[in-house]
Design a protein around this motif. Structure first.
Motif, PDB file in Angstrom:
ATOM      1  N   ILE A 211      22.548  -6.791  12.890  1.00 45.95           N
ATOM      2  CA  ILE A 211      23.561  -7.573  13.524  1.00 45.95           C
ATOM      3  C   ILE A 211      25.063  -6.872  13.303  1.00 45.95           C
ATOM      4  O   ILE A 211      25.451  -6.547  12.242  1.00 45.95           O
ATOM      5  N   ASP A 212      25.651  -6.669  14.596  1.00 50.31           N
ATOM      6  CA  ASP A 212      26.497  -5.816  14.685  1.00 50.31           C
ATOM      7  C   ASP A 212      28.001  -6.813  14.859  1.00 50.31           C
ATOM      8  O   ASP A 212      27.883  -7.737  15.442  1.00 50.31           O
ATOM      9  N   THR A 213      28.953  -6.857  13.886  1.00 51.72           N
ATOM     10  CA  THR A 213      30.071  -7.478  13.780  1.00 51.72           C
ATOM     11  C   THR A 213      31.221  -6.756  14.127  1.00 51.72           C
ATOM     12  O   THR A 213      32.381  -7.210  14.022  1.00 51.72           O
ATOM     13  N   ILE A 214      31.191  -5.257  14.215  1.00 51.57           N
ATOM     14  CA  ILE A 214      32.441  -4.426  14.163  1.00 51.57           C
ATOM     15  C   ILE A 214      32.804  -4.057  15.546  1.00 51.57           C
ATOM     16  O   ILE A 214      33.634  -3.951  15.849  1.00 51.57           O
ATOM     17  N   GLY A 215      31.594  -3.743  16.278  1.00 47.97           N
ATOM     18  CA  GLY A 215      31.711  -3.241  17.506  1.00 47.97           C
ATOM     19  C   GLY A 215      31.385  -1.659  17.837  1.00 47.97           C
ATOM     20  O   GLY A 215      30.779  -1.178  17.001  1.00 47.97           O
ATOM     21  N   HIS A 221      25.637   4.584  13.635  1.00 41.60           N
ATOM     22  CA  HIS A 221      25.352   4.174  12.413  1.00 41.60           C
ATOM     23  C   HIS A 221      24.081   2.982  12.418  1.00 41.60           C
ATOM     24  O   HIS A 221      23.292   3.152  11.550  1.00 41.60           O
ATOM     25  N   GLU A 222      24.489   1.921  13.052  1.00 43.30           N
ATOM     26  CA  GLU A 222      23.678   0.835  13.112  1.00 43.30           C
ATOM     27  C   GLU A 222      22.350   1.148  13.665  1.00 43.30           C
ATOM     28  O   GLU A 222      21.235   0.623  13.035  1.00 43.30           O
ATOM     29  N   LEU A 223      22.401   1.929  14.714  1.00 39.71           N
ATOM     30  CA  LEU A 223      21.226   2.271  15.363  1.00 39.71           C
ATOM     31  C   LEU A 223      19.993   3.413  14.466  1.00 39.71           C
ATOM     32  O   LEU A 223      19.000   3.266  14.421  1.00 39.71           O
TER      33      LEU A 223
END
Length: 333
Positions: A211-215, A221-223
């Motif tokens: 869950i991305d909260t940063i943008g 990095h999230e992927l």
């Protein structure tokens, strides 16, 4: 009654406090005397016109999406609530208006407030809690035993998302600042990454969901930490074709969102995962489930110590937009 209203979409919008008629509840609505309204980044998206392709409002618009208060009247067909009930709500997207002394709300968007929280802390729960609950159960379709990483999860979203995820049987990993580590550990996170000391993408085993909260700056990095077939849900980056189709938007809007989200979808496809975006809706039944989780886990969301009145609504909006609030920013009536 007094209400803070938006007169037109504007990059530098200001709300104006007006005297407007007190609403009369329709058959399935409750009339609520607002005790506390919460201020969210969503107000800025609405005020600047950034989300008018999703929801376009007639002007003037009484602003505010989230509140806690007391039921003072009920419509003729209302069955779930009665006068005197202490409630909270994320207002329906098509009929917002929490920045007012009174608001009429469809009973299906309302729930009794948590017994362990006062009005101020209750007002800080609804929108964030529903975002987490709908994210886990609908967008991610998460199952017990699966894993989720929340970069930036030491903030206000994580305070509710972590216990909701734990209640759904998920293993939760979080990155954040040193100050949030003890609180996250107390809520049962499996791993905590102090972002000043370590990079989670270098140490985290692959997870089912992020869950991305940063943008956008965090997307690569999230992927990289997702398992093949995993899902990334963003609260910040923006809508895509999937979002438009899920919400049955027009062909024109679907085309626009498809173009806007093409790069996100392309990066996700290359990583072998799915990209999702959420725009949370009102749901009283889900809010009642969140109430039980809040009560059972004795959750107390952080609220900013600065107190604002309705006349100071623009100062409250500025704190959310440009300051560093220490929790949810509130307007007290």
């Amino acid at each position: 009654m007094q209400a803070a209203q938006l007169m037109k979409y504007d990059k530098h919008f200001k709300l104006v406090v007006h005297d407007i008629p007190k609403p009369v509840p329709h058959d399935h609505e409750v009339l609520v005397q607002v005790k506390v309204a919460a201020v969210n980044p969503l107000e800025h998206l609405i005020g600047t016109g950034s989300v008018k392709l999703i929801q376009n409002y007639p002007m003037p618009l009484t602003m505010g999406n989230e509140l806690a208060g007391i039921v003072t009247a009920v419509g003729s067909q209302v069955q779930q609530f009665q006068v005197g009930d202490a409630i909270y709500s994320r207002l329906p997207l098509t009929k917002i208006g929490a920045f007012a002394e009174y608001v009429a709300i469809d009973e299906n968007a309302v729930a009794l407030k948590p017994k362990n929280l006062d009005f101020a802390h209750s007002a800080a729960v609804a929108l964030t809690g529903l975002t987490a609950y709908q994210g886990f159960t609908e967008e991610l379709a998460a199952q017990p035993g699966q894993s989720v990483m929340i970069p930036g999860g030491s903030g206000s979203f994580g305070q509710l998302a972590i216990p909701i995820a734990k209640a759904l049987g998920l293993n939760v990993m979080v990155s954040g600042n040193a100050r949030g580590q003890a609180n996250a550990a107390a809520m049962g996170v499996s791993q905590y990454f102090n972002y000043k000391k370590e990079n989670y993408w270098e140490a985290l085993a692959p997870v089912d969901y992020v869950i991305d909260t940063i943008g956008k700056r965090e997307l690569a990095h999230e992927l990289s930490v997702l398992k093949p077939g995993g899902r990334l849900l963003s609260l910040r980056i923006g809508p895509n074709r999937r979002f438009a189709q899920q919400h049955q938007l027009s062909a024109f809007k679907t085309l626009l969102f498809s173009m806007a989200g093409a790069s996100f979808d392309r990066q996700a496809k290359k990583a072998g995962v799915q990209y999702h975006f959420i725009f949370v809706r009102s749901d009283g039944a889900q809010l009642a489930k969140i109430t039980r989780i809040v009560e059972q886990a004795n959750i107390t969301p952080a609220i900013d110590p600065t107190e604002f009145t309705l006349e100071q609504v623009n100062e409250a909006l500025a704190l959310v937009a440009t300051g560093h609030p220490q929790g949810k920013v509130l307007i007290k009536f």
